[in-house]
Design a protein around this motif. Sequence first.
Motif, PDB file in Angstrom:
ATOM      1  N   GLY A   1      27.695  54.618  77.804  1.00  0.00           N
ATOM      2  CA  GLY A   1      26.704  55.088  79.135  1.00  0.00           C
ATOM      3  C   GLY A   1      25.886  54.300  78.970  1.00  0.00           C
ATOM      4  N   HIS A   2      24.743  53.509  78.848  1.00  0.00           N
ATOM      5  CA  HIS A   2      24.075  52.810  78.778  1.00  0.00           C
ATOM      6  C   HIS A   2      24.757  51.576  80.187  1.00  0.00           C
ATOM      7  CE1 HIS A   2      26.354  51.454  75.805  1.00  0.00           C
ATOM      8  NE2 HIS A   2      26.221  49.866  76.128  1.00  0.00           N
ATOM      9  N   SER A   3      26.463  51.651  80.650  1.00  0.00           N
ATOM     10  CA  SER A   3      26.202  50.628  81.453  1.00  0.00           C
ATOM     11  C   SER A   3      27.734  50.798  82.211  1.00  0.00           C
ATOM     12  CB  SER A   3      27.736  49.710  80.482  1.00  0.00           C
ATOM     13  OG  SER A   3      27.985  48.673  81.781  1.00  0.00           O
ATOM     14  N   HIS A   4      28.229  52.044  81.818  1.00  0.00           N
ATOM     15  CA  HIS A   4      29.133  52.664  82.796  1.00  0.00           C
ATOM     16  C   HIS A   4      29.145  54.543  82.492  1.00  0.00           C
ATOM     17  CE1 HIS A   4      32.426  53.978  85.533  1.00  0.00           C
ATOM     18  NE2 HIS A   4      32.392  53.034  86.341  1.00  0.00           N
ATOM     19  N   GLN A   5      28.747  55.656  82.746  1.00  0.00           N
ATOM     20  CA  GLN A   5      28.904  56.057  82.346  1.00  0.00           C
ATOM     21  C   GLN A   5      29.866  56.910  83.248  1.00  0.00           C
ATOM     22  OE1 GLN A   5      25.763  59.729  81.647  1.00  0.00           O
ATOM     23  NE2 GLN A   5      24.830  57.943  80.740  1.00  0.00           N
ATOM     24  N   ALA A   6      31.101  58.109  82.964  1.00  0.00           N
ATOM     25  CA  ALA A   6      31.842  58.872  83.576  1.00  0.00           C
ATOM     26  C   ALA A   6      31.266  59.862  84.901  1.00  0.00           C
ATOM     27  CB  ALA A   6      32.397  59.948  82.745  1.00  0.00           C
TER      28      ALA A   6
ATOM     29  N   TYR B   1      23.135  55.722  83.696  1.00  0.00           N
ATOM     30  CA  TYR B   1      23.225  56.793  82.965  1.00  0.00           C
ATOM     31  C   TYR B   1      22.848  57.337  84.287  1.00  0.00           C
ATOM     32  CZ  TYR B   1      21.056  54.141  79.369  1.00  0.00           C
ATOM     33  OH  TYR B   1      21.217  53.346  78.035  1.00  0.00           O
ATOM     34  N   LEU B   2      22.902  57.325  85.642  1.00  0.00           N
ATOM     35  CA  LEU B   2      22.769  58.178  87.173  1.00  0.00           C
ATOM     36  C   LEU B   2      23.929  58.901  87.678  1.00  0.00           C
ATOM     37  CD1 LEU B   2      19.432  57.393  88.606  1.00  0.00           C
ATOM     38  CD2 LEU B   2      19.753  59.113  87.473  1.00  0.00           C
ATOM     39  N   GLN B   3      24.836  58.591  86.903  1.00  0.00           N
ATOM     40  CA  GLN B   3      26.141  58.401  87.437  1.00  0.00           C
ATOM     41  C   GLN B   3      26.761  58.460  88.684  1.00  0.00           C
ATOM     42  OE1 GLN B   3      27.310  62.585  85.283  1.00  0.00           O
ATOM     43  NE2 GLN B   3      26.919  61.726  83.860  1.00  0.00           N
ATOM     44  N   LEU B   4      26.233  57.803  89.260  1.00  0.00           N
ATOM     45  CA  LEU B   4      26.404  57.186  91.169  1.00  0.00           C
ATOM     46  C   LEU B   4      27.263  56.629  91.205  1.00  0.00           C
ATOM     47  CD1 LEU B   4      22.770  57.074  92.125  1.00  0.00           C
ATOM     48  CD2 LEU B   4      23.893  59.149  91.456  1.00  0.00           C
ATOM     49  N   GLY B   5      27.631  55.735  90.381  1.00  0.00           N
ATOM     50  CA  GLY B   5      28.960  54.427  90.649  1.00  0.00           C
ATOM     51  C   GLY B   5      28.248  53.094  91.122  1.00  0.00           C
ATOM     52  N   GLU B   6      29.305  52.545  91.568  1.00  0.00           N
ATOM     53  CA  GLU B   6      28.463  50.958  91.718  1.00  0.00           C
ATOM     54  C   GLU B   6      28.059  51.107  93.842  1.00  0.00           C
ATOM     55  OE1 GLU B   6      32.352  50.363  89.700  1.00  0.00           O
ATOM     56  OE2 GLU B   6      31.474  51.433  91.135  1.00  0.00           O
ATOM     57  N   GLY B   7      27.109  50.533  94.287  1.00  0.00           N
ATOM     58  CA  GLY B   7      27.056  50.489  95.820  1.00  0.00           C
ATOM     59  C   GLY B   7      25.862  51.226  95.746  1.00  0.00           C
TER      60      GLY B   7
ATOM     61  N   PRO C   1      25.904  57.043  74.547  1.00  0.00           N
ATOM     62  CA  PRO C   1      26.494  58.568  74.485  1.00  0.00           C
ATOM     63  C   PRO C   1      25.955  59.075  75.781  1.00  0.00           C
ATOM     64  CG  PRO C   1      24.509  58.261  73.277  1.00  0.00           C
ATOM     65  CD  PRO C   1      25.044  57.012  72.786  1.00  0.00           C
ATOM     66  N   ALA C   2      26.889  59.795  76.470  1.00  0.00           N
ATOM     67  CA  ALA C   2      26.211  60.455  77.999  1.00  0.00           C
ATOM     68  C   ALA C   2      26.459  62.179  77.532  1.00  0.00           C
ATOM     69  CB  ALA C   2      27.066  59.955  78.200  1.00  0.00           C
ATOM     70  N   PRO C   3      25.852  62.666  78.609  1.00  0.00           N
ATOM     71  CA  PRO C   3      25.835  64.617  78.401  1.00  0.00           C
ATOM     72  C   PRO C   3      26.657  64.835  77.825  1.00  0.00           C
ATOM     73  CG  PRO C   3      25.479  63.357  80.178  1.00  0.00           C
ATOM     74  CD  PRO C   3      25.422  61.856  79.487  1.00  0.00           C
ATOM     75  N   TYR C   4      27.773  64.718  78.733  1.00  0.00           N
ATOM     76  CA  TYR C   4      28.863  64.852  78.099  1.00  0.00           C
ATOM     77  C   TYR C   4      29.740  64.673  76.481  1.00  0.00           C
ATOM     78  CZ  TYR C   4      30.242  60.870  80.674  1.00  0.00           C
ATOM     79  OH  TYR C   4      30.082  59.089  80.511  1.00  0.00           O
ATOM     80  N   VAL C   5      28.701  63.561  76.173  1.00  0.00           N
ATOM     81  CA  VAL C   5      30.078  63.283  74.960  1.00  0.00           C
ATOM     82  C   VAL C   5      29.516  64.459  73.556  1.00  0.00           C
ATOM     83  CG1 VAL C   5      30.031  61.512  73.229  1.00  0.00           C
ATOM     84  CG2 VAL C   5      29.922  60.803  74.902  1.00  0.00           C
ATOM     85  N   THR C   6      30.844  64.900  72.795  1.00  0.00           N
ATOM     86  CA  THR C   6      29.662  65.897  71.942  1.00  0.00           C
ATOM     87  C   THR C   6      29.468  65.249  70.981  1.00  0.00           C
ATOM     88  OG1 THR C   6      32.113  65.874  71.257  1.00  0.00           O
ATOM     89  CG2 THR C   6      32.067  67.643  72.950  1.00  0.00           C
TER      90      THR C   6
END
Length: 390
Positions: free
Chosen positions: A24-29, A215-221, A366-371
């Motif tokens: 999640g610190h590198s590439h969130q879904a 963390y913002l889940q916006l993806g590359e670019g 972790p990320a907000p969708y991880v249980t």
Amino acid sequence: MIAPAELAAHYSRFRVCERLLLTGHSHQAWPDVARDAVIEAWDDAASEVDRKWERAAAKGDRLRAGVRTLLDDPGSEVALAASTHDLVVRFLSALDLGRRPRLVTTDGEFHSARRQLARLAEAGLDVVRVPAGPVESLAERLAAEVDDRTAAVVVSSVLFETSRLVPGLDQLAAACERRGAELLVDAYHQLGVVPLSLPRAGLAEAWVVGGGYKYLQLGEGNCFLRVPPHAAGLRPVVTGWYAEFGDLAGAPPGGVAYAAGAAFAGATYDPTSHYRAARALDFFDEHGLTPEALRERSLHQRGLLVEAFDELDLPDDLATRDREAPAEAFGGFLAVLSDRAAQLQEGLAAAGVHTDSRSRHLRFGPAPYVTDEQLRAAMTALGEVARRLG
């Protein structure tokens, strides 16, 4: 805020329920609606052809508005680019490095800044690298290196290897202002997991760079540079032809002009990233994923990881963690210290747990969708891998 299991249903394409994604610190879904945005970008191009740019510009404006909200800085100029490196180069090109050839940074910066500054040192600039640890005194030690030859200080607000927040940046900002130096803060590992208000942080006159890949889940670019108010009138050497859009500011006779509020703009780009960003930002708003709510969940998740790691009772010479600082002193991931971090990462990957490592730091993000159940399962897997290695 919506519960992780319920939120996970909106990330079906990334299969977050089926995989232990702790990067999640590198590439969130990305939320599923981001895929719809990519298709929207295609459809706009197909239907509007070259006239698509008006629609694309609106997506870029949505991204700028999101950045301003995240920084609690509604009136700022925000330049966009595909990478933070591009923006750091634009920033550096606006400095008077002939008169002030000194740059101050740390040995804990992300590669975009680290490598570029190292290359500038090879080219003859005076680049001072201050040890990132101990982080408690980092801002003070950076400030001590700022003199009348210093053009800028470049520092992260959260260190990318250790997850430590850097305290005292307001004092560093004041020291830079006294000496006439610029302060560039890399907030990439803070935004979306630790709230940042530039006015309250004493960073109203700082430059801020960051992006949406983490963390913002916006993806590359989807990277940005917040330009401080005092920078109006600067003429960066490296800039794009978009910097001529709008009302042009004064220029030397026969010289290159800059549009007001767009001096750090780029040039023609792939707008798909901004479509994706706009849709993801709207998704965050719709589901109450505010910086404060995300911080609350992050503290819970990281706390659970810490508790589960300690229960493993692994030998310190195999794997340990920073036990000195309180939970609030960290960003959004847990860094496990090990001389065998890469091997632990490989073992976890074979067990279906996705993490990453940087030198001696094995990072669980972790990320907000991880249980909670997924977090415990990941730590159980770490114990099994560690025991095999030990």
